[in-house]
Design a protein around this motif. Sequence first.
Motif, PDB file in Angstrom:
ATOM      1  N   LEU A 112       0.831  -1.206   0.000  1.00 58.16           N
ATOM      2  CA  LEU A 112       0.000   0.000   0.000  1.00 58.16           C
ATOM      3  C   LEU A 112       0.867   1.259   0.000  1.00 58.16           C
ATOM      4  O   LEU A 112       0.710   2.143  -0.859  1.00 58.16           O
ATOM      5  N   ILE A 113       1.773   1.349   0.946  1.00 60.94           N
ATOM      6  CA  ILE A 113       2.590   2.561   1.082  1.00 60.94           C
ATOM      7  C   ILE A 113       3.504   2.721  -0.123  1.00 60.94           C
ATOM      8  O   ILE A 113       3.704   3.836  -0.637  1.00 60.94           O
ATOM      9  N   THR A 114       4.061   1.606  -0.614  1.00 64.24           N
ATOM     10  CA  THR A 114       4.949   1.669  -1.776  1.00 64.24           C
ATOM     11  C   THR A 114       4.226   2.198  -2.995  1.00 64.24           C
ATOM     12  O   THR A 114       4.724   3.104  -3.694  1.00 64.24           O
ATOM     13  N   ARG A 115       3.040   1.639  -3.291  1.00 66.76           N
ATOM     14  CA  ARG A 115       2.305   2.076  -4.483  1.00 66.76           C
ATOM     15  C   ARG A 115       1.899   3.547  -4.375  1.00 66.76           C
ATOM     16  O   ARG A 115       2.027   4.312  -5.337  1.00 66.76           O
ATOM     17  N   VAL A 116       1.408   3.942  -3.206  1.00 67.93           N
ATOM     18  CA  VAL A 116       0.948   5.324  -3.048  1.00 67.93           C
ATOM     19  C   VAL A 116       2.116   6.300  -3.182  1.00 67.93           C
ATOM     20  O   VAL A 116       2.008   7.335  -3.864  1.00 67.93           O
ATOM     21  N   ARG A 117       3.248   5.994  -2.574  1.00 63.12           N
ATOM     22  CA  ARG A 117       4.396   6.899  -2.663  1.00 63.12           C
ATOM     23  C   ARG A 117       4.905   7.019  -4.098  1.00 63.12           C
ATOM     24  O   ARG A 117       5.209   8.126  -4.574  1.00 63.12           O
ATOM     25  N   ASN A 118       5.015   5.893  -4.792  1.00 58.18           N
ATOM     26  CA  ASN A 118       5.497   5.941  -6.170  1.00 58.18           C
ATOM     27  C   ASN A 118       4.574   6.751  -7.064  1.00 58.18           C
ATOM     28  O   ASN A 118       5.016   7.547  -7.898  1.00 58.18           O
ATOM     29  N   LEU A 119       3.275   6.560  -6.888  1.00 55.48           N
ATOM     30  CA  LEU A 119       2.327   7.289  -7.727  1.00 55.48           C
ATOM     31  C   LEU A 119       2.265   8.765  -7.339  1.00 55.48           C
ATOM     32  O   LEU A 119       2.031   9.623  -8.201  1.00 55.48           O
ATOM     33  N   ALA A 120       2.484   9.066  -6.080  1.00 59.09           N
ATOM     34  CA  ALA A 120       2.518  10.475  -5.665  1.00 59.09           C
ATOM     35  C   ALA A 120       3.707  11.191  -6.308  1.00 59.09           C
ATOM     36  O   ALA A 120       3.601  12.357  -6.709  1.00 59.09           O
ATOM     37  N   ARG A 121       4.847  10.485  -6.423  1.00 53.18           N
ATOM     38  CA  ARG A 121       6.001  11.079  -7.110  1.00 53.18           C
ATOM     39  C   ARG A 121       5.674  11.326  -8.581  1.00 53.18           C
ATOM     40  O   ARG A 121       6.049  12.362  -9.146  1.00 53.18           O
ATOM     41  N   LEU A 122       5.018  10.368  -9.212  1.00 58.07           N
ATOM     42  CA  LEU A 122       4.622  10.538 -10.610  1.00 58.07           C
ATOM     43  C   LEU A 122       3.683  11.726 -10.767  1.00 58.07           C
ATOM     44  O   LEU A 122       3.813  12.518 -11.706  1.00 58.07           O
ATOM     45  N   LYS A 123       2.738  11.869  -9.850  1.00 59.66           N
ATOM     46  CA  LYS A 123       1.799  12.989  -9.912  1.00 59.66           C
ATOM     47  C   LYS A 123       2.525  14.321  -9.752  1.00 59.66           C
ATOM     48  O   LYS A 123       2.187  15.313 -10.416  1.00 59.66           O
ATOM     49  N   LEU A 124       3.528  14.359  -8.887  1.00 54.89           N
ATOM     50  CA  LEU A 124       4.297  15.578  -8.701  1.00 54.89           C
ATOM     51  C   LEU A 124       4.984  15.986  -9.996  1.00 54.89           C
ATOM     52  O   LEU A 124       4.964  17.155 -10.392  1.00 54.89           O
ATOM     53  N   LEU A 125       5.575  15.013 -10.681  1.00 55.20           N
ATOM     54  CA  LEU A 125       6.215  15.285 -11.968  1.00 55.20           C
ATOM     55  C   LEU A 125       5.196  15.753 -12.995  1.00 55.20           C
ATOM     56  O   LEU A 125       5.428  16.727 -13.724  1.00 55.20           O
ATOM     57  N   THR A 126       4.056  15.086 -13.049  1.00 56.96           N
ATOM     58  CA  THR A 126       3.021  15.441 -14.012  1.00 56.96           C
ATOM     59  C   THR A 126       2.505  16.849 -13.771  1.00 56.96           C
ATOM     60  O   THR A 126       2.319  17.628 -14.714  1.00 56.96           O
ATOM     61  N   ASP A 127       2.277  17.190 -12.507  1.00 57.11           N
ATOM     62  CA  ASP A 127       1.796  18.537 -12.175  1.00 57.11           C
ATOM     63  C   ASP A 127       2.786  19.596 -12.632  1.00 57.11           C
ATOM     64  O   ASP A 127       2.402  20.643 -13.173  1.00 57.11           O
ATOM     65  N   GLU A 128       4.071  19.330 -12.414  1.00 54.85           N
ATOM     66  CA  GLU A 128       5.081  20.295 -12.817  1.00 54.85           C
ATOM     67  C   GLU A 128       5.091  20.480 -14.324  1.00 54.85           C
ATOM     68  O   GLU A 128       5.180  21.598 -14.834  1.00 54.85           O
ATOM     69  N   MET A 129       4.986  19.366 -15.060  1.00 53.21           N
ATOM     70  CA  MET A 129       5.014  19.439 -16.506  1.00 53.21           C
ATOM     71  C   MET A 129       3.761  20.131 -17.048  1.00 53.21           C
ATOM     72  O   MET A 129       3.833  20.888 -18.021  1.00 53.21           O
ATOM     73  N   LEU A 130       2.616  19.879 -16.430  1.00 59.58           N
ATOM     74  CA  LEU A 130       1.388  20.527 -16.881  1.00 59.58           C
ATOM     75  C   LEU A 130       1.432  22.026 -16.598  1.00 59.58           C
ATOM     76  O   LEU A 130       0.909  22.829 -17.374  1.00 59.58           O
ATOM     77  N   MET A 131       2.062  22.409 -15.497  1.00 58.53           N
ATOM     78  CA  MET A 131       2.225  23.829 -15.205  1.00 58.53           C
ATOM     79  C   MET A 131       3.107  24.480 -16.265  1.00 58.53           C
ATOM     80  O   MET A 131       2.816  25.578 -16.750  1.00 58.53           O
ATOM     81  N   ARG A 132       4.188  23.784 -16.641  1.00 60.18           N
ATOM     82  CA  ARG A 132       5.057  24.303 -17.695  1.00 60.18           C
ATOM     83  C   ARG A 132       4.289  24.385 -19.013  1.00 60.18           C
ATOM     84  O   ARG A 132       4.461  25.328 -19.782  1.00 60.18           O
ATOM     85  N   ALA A 133       3.443  23.376 -19.276  1.00 61.48           N
ATOM     86  CA  ALA A 133       2.678  23.374 -20.520  1.00 61.48           C
ATOM     87  C   ALA A 133       1.732  24.557 -20.581  1.00 61.48           C
ATOM     88  O   ALA A 133       1.563  25.188 -21.625  1.00 61.48           O
ATOM     89  N   SER A 134       1.121  24.871 -19.443  1.00 65.12           N
ATOM     90  CA  SER A 134       0.224  26.025 -19.400  1.00 65.12           C
ATOM     91  C   SER A 134       0.988  27.308 -19.680  1.00 65.12           C
ATOM     92  O   SER A 134       0.517  28.192 -20.403  1.00 65.12           O
ATOM     93  N   THR A 135       2.195  27.412 -19.122  1.00 65.70           N
ATOM     94  CA  THR A 135       3.028  28.586 -19.373  1.00 65.70           C
ATOM     95  C   THR A 135       3.418  28.670 -20.836  1.00 65.70           C
ATOM     96  O   THR A 135       3.444  29.749 -21.437  1.00 65.70           O
ATOM     97  N   GLU A 136       3.730  27.510 -21.436  1.00 68.52           N
ATOM     98  CA  GLU A 136       4.080  27.481 -22.856  1.00 68.52           C
ATOM     99  C   GLU A 136       2.955  28.068 -23.704  1.00 68.52           C
ATOM    100  O   GLU A 136       3.185  28.855 -24.624  1.00 68.52           O
TER     101      GLU A 136
END
Length: 457
Positions: A112-136
């Motif tokens: 449980l903790i492993t899956r949630v942590r890994n996916l939370a890291r992925l979400k953090l990366l995705t959020d950053e990229m989407l923010m950059r995309a909006s700026t683009e």
Amino acid sequence: MTARVLIVDDMLANLKLLEARLVAEYFTVQTASSGADALEICRQDLPDVILLDVMMPGMDGFEVCQRLKSDFRTQHIPIVMVTALDHPSDLLKALESGADDFLTKPVDDLALITRVRNLARLKLLTDEMLMRASTEQQMGYPAMLGEDVAITGCDGRVLMVEDREGAATRIVEALQSDNDVVHMVDPAHALLVAPSGDFDLLIVSLNLQNADGLRLCSQLRSLDRTRHLPIMMIVEPGEEARLHRGLDMGVNDYVMRPVNPSELLARVRTQVKRKRYTDYLRSRLEQTVEMAVLDPLTALHNRRYLSSHLETLFEESAERGRPLSVLLIDVDHFKVINDTHGHDAGDDVLRELALRLRRNIRGIDLACRLGGEEFVVVMPDTGLESAYLVGERLRQCIAAAPFIAGAQNKAVNVTASMGVAALEYEEDTPELILKRADQALYCAKRDGRNRVVGDAA
């Protein structure tokens, strides 16, 4: 790391149990008792990860997952399907509905903790990229937001390290219908091959007979070429302590022996898909950086890049007492070219001129398009006389052969005027050198064009 987790389950006991486990690991938890409630919560406050029960009355987890993944605002939220179903078709249905991972009941705490942590890291990366995309988009660059990117977890290239023949055979048989599997026995050989093998995933046995699987994982994590390569460990029951060490060093996922072929295949697909998606995001970021500093028409660096890089080159030359020269180039009668042959022909002329510039300068020289038909070449370790000779060579190269331009492939005769200036005085600044080069360029145009004039100040 912490994250906001939404738990969706119609059984209160299940909700409270999962909530207690996640709160103990300092996650912020919300709960919903139905699919409709979950959709409403996601519309109001986007969570970082969703734990979604499959079997719910009214709207089951598969339908909720499909709705979330079809909505642009929520499609990037990682979803973990939590189910008592363990039939291969159920696992595949969870992935096909858009789920990023799955857990089977009763839920193991470590999983449980492993899956949630890994996916939370992925979400953090995705959020950053989407923010950059909006700026683009706001800056006028091509949009990434809303793109329909077809990324699958099929046909992955997998490197497997397992030194027990029977176990390796079973894993290859489980994966080879959907993947290109490269099996190796020696971790040292795998360490040499992995950086250049263009792999989507590494699977390594934690209990190799003749080597330390964790050592291989740590070595690959320390290399630039494999730092982002997903790693999956195959773990024996009772090896939880070593598994924790692997997860701490960046291992992405694991499966316990005896390995369930369907679970292994599903997890491999998830890791391959995730790796391809992050590669896509990383590629878009690199493209964005290039777009910020490159002229889209000529692929030379632009004025923005010149402004920052010229300052650096100037400071290095001034500190070391080394020469630095600047060559300004302006296409003669460019408006006539546009008016006579059309703007497409004018663009072709500028592109060809950029190519001729690249062929006639050194690798350490910086060629930029200032805008319109004006270009600049910055030449480190080059005095005024040598820069003048470079300018003369460029002028002759431009004038020697007609430019093929426009839809009709017409031959257009082109010439250019050039002004040269160099770092010469203690009070010099990049702005002063450019100003003197511009004055020399003005003299070249005034005196008849198609010539190079050196700064005489």
